[in-house]
Design an enzyme around this catalytic site. Structure first.
Site, mmCIF file in Angstrom:
data_model
loop_
_atom_site.group_PDB
_atom_site.id
_atom_site.type_symbol
_atom_site.label_atom_id
_atom_site.label_comp_id
_atom_site.label_asym_id
_atom_site.label_seq_id
_atom_site.Cartn_x
_atom_site.Cartn_y
_atom_site.Cartn_z
ATOM 1 N N LYS A 75 12.943 22.030 43.615
ATOM 2 C CA LYS A 75 12.643 23.332 43.004
ATOM 3 C C LYS A 75 13.838 23.966 42.276
ATOM 4 O O LYS A 75 13.665 24.592 41.236
ATOM 5 C CB LYS A 75 12.114 24.307 44.053
ATOM 6 C CG LYS A 75 10.700 24.001 44.524
ATOM 7 C CD LYS A 75 10.241 25.092 45.472
ATOM 8 C CE LYS A 75 8.839 24.845 45.971
ATOM 9 N NZ LYS A 75 8.349 25.969 46.777
ATOM 10 N N ASP A 112 5.332 31.277 43.979
ATOM 11 C CA ASP A 112 5.350 31.401 45.442
ATOM 12 C C ASP A 112 5.199 32.857 45.890
ATOM 13 O O ASP A 112 4.468 33.146 46.841
ATOM 14 C CB ASP A 112 6.645 30.815 46.025
ATOM 15 C CG ASP A 112 6.630 29.288 46.031
ATOM 16 O OD1 ASP A 112 5.534 28.704 46.113
ATOM 17 O OD2 ASP A 112 7.721 28.691 45.963
#
Ligand code: ATR
Length: 285
Positions: A75, A112
């Protein structure tokens, strides 16, 4: 529902890059939506080694991919590798959703925090981040995304409680805003007057150590969320529920964070339903 669409030469293709990636539930999740909407498309697991991540990412436009999700451990590398990223992804320091633009450039986003907020909104009627102070246990990637989301949606104060203080300090430095650090040993007293408690650590996960936390100081109106979803009802959620706190499990964050990517790649706004939850959970068996 069984997954079994026949692909054509025009199929839209997306996937998830991780290492390892076999445990990822995202192919099943996106596969459900593809089937539900009868979309000529596929979402595939892409096991990509860290040292090959940037090359694999740069190959996506050449292979005609619509985009990918990015998961552990890529990420942060994804943020550095994309051509463009939005301010949210930059503040979090990580990208989890990449869209291949029509000109072949890579657009990085992070959903997220969106997934976290939507999960709480769906789980507790009338929930608002503005209700009062939030306590976040942990200072990893998930905590960063949640802290940014809460601050941006008006949380008056966030208390970061992490075993390693330096990591909490780094999070506060990077993100700014109304963040307060509380030491791990003081975690029980950090709960006083809180409106929200979120466990973003791995404690309480199947096979990991237990989360030891006395809840006495936590108001019973405070919402308790665990981003751990294996088990679905963690000991923290069970204890909170037993004393009357509203609780939200962690599976919904995974399901809701997937929505923006699916919409961007396949052109349909998907929804999270109890059937989807059951379908994704069935993969655990
Ligand atoms: P993610 O990026 O998915 O949030 P991570 O970066 O591995 O995950 O972070 C895991 C979190 O769990 C960290 O906050 C970690 O605390 P440290 O920063 O001190 O490592 C926390 N954690 C893991 N094991 C722990 C333990 N035994 N006691 C307390 N905290 C723990």
């Amino acid at each position: 529902m069984s997954i079994g669409l026949t692909l054509s030469g025009r199929s839209r293709i997306a996937g998830v890059m991780g290492w390892p990636v076999a445990h990822s539930r995202s192919p099943r999740l996106h596969g459900y939506w593809l089937q539900e909407h009868g979309i000529d498309g596929a979402y595939v697991p892409l096991p990509v080694r860290p040292e090959q991540f940037t090359a694999a990412l740069r190959a996506l436009p050449m292979l005609g991919f619509a985009g990918v999700n990015v998961t552990v451990p890529h990420k942060e590398a994804a943020l550095a590798a994309v051509d463009r990223s939005n301010p949210t992804a930059r503040r979090i320091g990580a990208v989890n959703t990449i869209v291949v633009s029509t000109d072949g450039t890579l657009d990085g986003r992070n959903s997220d925090g969106f997934g976290f907020l939507e999960n709480l909104r769906a789980g507790v009627a009338g929930w608002s981040p503005k209700a009062g102070p939030a306590v976040l246990l942990g200072a990893g990637g998930a905590a960063r995304a949640i802290a940014v989301a809460l601050l941006d949606s008006g949380a008056p104060e966030i208390r970061i409680v992490n075993r390693t203080v330096e990591r909490a300090e780094r999070l506060c430095r990077d993100i700014g805003g109304l963040l307060r650090i509380v030491s791990w040993t003081e975690r029980a007293s950090a709960l006083a007057e809180a409106a929200l408690l979120v466990n973003t650590t791995t404690l309480g996960m199947t096979g990991q150590l237990a989360l030891e936390l006395a809840l006495d100081r936590l108001p019973t109106a405070a919402v308790v969320n665990d981003i751990v979803y294996s088990p679905l009802e963690t000991p923290l959620l069970a204890a909170a529920k037993a004393r009357g706190n509203p609780v939200v499990d962690g599976l919904g964050m995974l399901l809701h964070q997937a929505r923006p990517g699916f919409a961007a790649w396949f052109g349909v706004e998907p929804i999270v339903t109890p059937e989807l939850r059951r379908f994704v959970l069935d993969a655990a068996g």
